[in-house]
Motif scaffolding. Sequence first.
Motif, mmCIF file in Angstrom:
data_model
loop_
_atom_site.group_PDB
_atom_site.id
_atom_site.type_symbol
_atom_site.label_atom_id
_atom_site.label_comp_id
_atom_site.label_asym_id
_atom_site.label_seq_id
_atom_site.Cartn_x
_atom_site.Cartn_y
_atom_site.Cartn_z
ATOM 1 N N VAL A 140 133.409 66.396 22.350
ATOM 2 C CA VAL A 140 131.894 66.965 21.911
ATOM 3 C C VAL A 140 131.354 66.239 20.634
ATOM 4 O O VAL A 140 132.106 66.008 19.911
ATOM 5 N N ALA A 141 129.973 66.187 20.643
ATOM 6 C CA ALA A 141 129.684 65.621 19.432
ATOM 7 C C ALA A 141 128.271 66.499 19.098
ATOM 8 O O ALA A 141 127.521 66.858 19.964
ATOM 9 N N ILE B 298 137.037 71.232 33.962
ATOM 10 C CA ILE B 298 135.734 70.536 34.333
ATOM 11 C C ILE B 298 134.775 71.400 33.674
ATOM 12 O O ILE B 298 134.876 72.680 33.657
ATOM 13 N N LEU B 299 133.695 70.884 32.966
ATOM 14 C CA LEU B 299 132.792 71.540 32.481
ATOM 15 C C LEU B 299 131.661 72.235 33.318
ATOM 16 O O LEU B 299 131.452 71.262 34.180
ATOM 17 N N VAL B 300 131.670 73.554 33.277
ATOM 18 C CA VAL B 300 130.717 74.168 34.477
ATOM 19 C C VAL B 300 129.702 74.797 33.609
ATOM 20 O O VAL B 300 128.669 75.422 34.233
ATOM 21 N N TYR C 106 128.152 67.042 25.130
ATOM 22 C CA TYR C 106 129.491 67.094 25.625
ATOM 23 C C TYR C 106 129.801 65.810 26.659
ATOM 24 O O TYR C 106 128.988 65.331 27.227
ATOM 25 N N VAL C 107 131.103 65.435 26.210
ATOM 26 C CA VAL C 107 131.529 64.230 26.794
ATOM 27 C C VAL C 107 132.442 64.406 27.959
ATOM 28 O O VAL C 107 133.538 65.067 27.687
ATOM 29 N N ILE C 108 132.185 63.896 28.858
ATOM 30 C CA ILE C 108 133.071 63.906 30.163
ATOM 31 C C ILE C 108 133.593 62.641 30.825
ATOM 32 O O ILE C 108 133.247 61.744 30.156
ATOM 33 N N ASP C 109 134.768 62.652 31.326
ATOM 34 C CA ASP C 109 135.540 61.679 31.987
ATOM 35 C C ASP C 109 135.177 61.288 33.545
ATOM 36 O O ASP C 109 133.966 62.196 33.899
ATOM 37 N N ASP C 110 135.564 60.298 34.119
ATOM 38 C CA ASP C 110 135.270 60.283 35.574
ATOM 39 C C ASP C 110 135.346 61.475 36.445
ATOM 40 O O ASP C 110 134.474 61.648 37.429
ATOM 41 N N VAL D 124 123.362 69.203 28.019
ATOM 42 C CA VAL D 124 123.528 67.819 28.230
ATOM 43 C C VAL D 124 124.689 67.219 28.224
ATOM 44 O O VAL D 124 125.526 67.435 27.064
ATOM 45 N N TRP D 125 125.338 66.519 29.127
ATOM 46 C CA TRP D 125 126.534 65.935 28.887
ATOM 47 C C TRP D 125 126.045 64.571 29.133
ATOM 48 O O TRP D 125 125.322 63.907 29.616
ATOM 49 N N VAL D 126 127.177 63.517 28.828
ATOM 50 C CA VAL D 126 127.110 62.106 28.905
ATOM 51 C C VAL D 126 128.696 61.828 29.129
ATOM 52 O O VAL D 126 129.632 62.283 28.991
ATOM 53 N N HIS D 127 128.729 60.719 30.023
ATOM 54 C CA HIS D 127 129.905 59.906 30.295
ATOM 55 C C HIS D 127 130.505 59.444 29.000
ATOM 56 O O HIS D 127 129.752 58.789 28.163
ATOM 57 N N GLN D 128 131.836 59.096 28.884
ATOM 58 C CA GLN D 128 132.588 58.537 27.828
ATOM 59 C C GLN D 128 132.254 57.330 27.302
ATOM 60 O O GLN D 128 132.573 56.567 26.663
ATOM 61 N N SER D 129 131.725 56.369 28.651
ATOM 62 C CA SER D 129 131.243 55.021 28.328
ATOM 63 C C SER D 129 130.109 54.735 27.473
ATOM 64 O O SER D 129 129.521 53.666 27.300
#
Length: 452
Positions: free
Chosen positions: A185-186, A240-242, A174-178, A145-150
């Motif tokens: 990561v949290a 980029i997270l793959v 996992y936290v990603i940008d645009d 599971v990933w989430v946007h930094q916002s």
Amino acid sequence: MERAKNEEQILRAIIHTVKEGQPDTLKKIIQELSPYELAMHYRALPKKRKPLFLEWLHIDELVALLENLSKTAQLEVLKIIGPLRATELLDVMKSDDVALLLTDLPEKEVERLIAEMRAEGKKAIRKKMKYPKKSAGRAMIDQYVWVHQSYSVEKTIAKLKHFKKYADFLNYVYVIDDQKRLIGVASYRDLLLCDLPCSIADVMTTDIYKVHELTKQSEVAKMIGSHDFLSVPVVNDEGILVGIITADDVLDIVMREANEDIEMLFASGKEIDFHTKPFVATYKRLPWLVLLLFIGLVSGSIIAKFEATLEAVVALAFFMPMIAGMTGNTGTQSLAVVVRGLVKEELTTKKTVKLILRELLVGIMLGIICGAVISIIAYIWQGSFTLGLVVGASLIATLIIGTLAGTIIPLILNRFNVDPAVASGPLITTINDILSLLIYFGIATLFIEKLM
């Protein structure tokens, strides 16, 4: 003893239910078995009972069974259950497990097996198969599971709950940008201990341990083992997270590598176990043994060259097996130490030199102690001080050389990116046999007049 007897009774019960056509009874027996026990009993089944046994297993039970079988046995299962059910099975397996299963098959065979899979699963497998065999990309999974930094923490937790089907893999978010690059990561703990109005950017850590998709699986295992991670993210050249690699996947990798190293270490060939057919086991072992047979002929030519020395002092023959055996044993011991160490350590020039010097010191100490003991034994047994000196000095020299050979050969292979386990125990032993005979008869020839 009681457990073995119980397992035998269970196996007999399984064979009886299959033979008598009692699927309901079989299901009750299987419900009481762990996946490991299920695989153990499957392997022990007579060949003619396996098709019906597999036919009665639920798809989830087939998945559990495959996870505990060797690759050869897994392919056997796919062949037995037929293409339609094999497709259904591959569709529900994790993509990394499927990629591992299909690794050594020809491309046409792979395409045949995945032809009827769902488009999404087929695409994932083809993507995995493009990565090198032992790379992180081949072992990673896409169930994370990933989430946007916002995102806020509250929104992040809601997303995690939505993807509860990934529960086995939800250790970190996992936290990603645009651009979908991994920036943080949290852990669950971080989310639970913060205030809900908090932003994920305030909770996450940017000091991320990550691996590239082409990183060797063994390196990933070292990282997870060193830091006790539950999983580690995998990124590409752009960051980029793959995918992710989990600790249980790493355990599978380590076990597989260990098994391969043990097989190569003793030149027994891959995929040989209690259930391997005699012809197959012979075929897989024969190449190594033929090679070692020809190398071993060198030992015979050495003995022939020193035939005059041996005829002059027959007592020298009494100590030949001991000299060769001790040298081979110490070389194999050093080889095992090096192969095991290379799995855990990142080798540097400093570490290499330190290891060689340590093994040299070990060889010297072993040689002096064992050499002194055999000198005394030879003197008492044969009543010759010179013979004791020759045997003792030979053993000291051969143990030092044997220890160094068992250390340096795998290090050289590792330096050239060759699996050090290829320097198998029998190969090291054979080489050390040759060196030990040369040293033994060489020293004996120098003292031949006093020996006579």
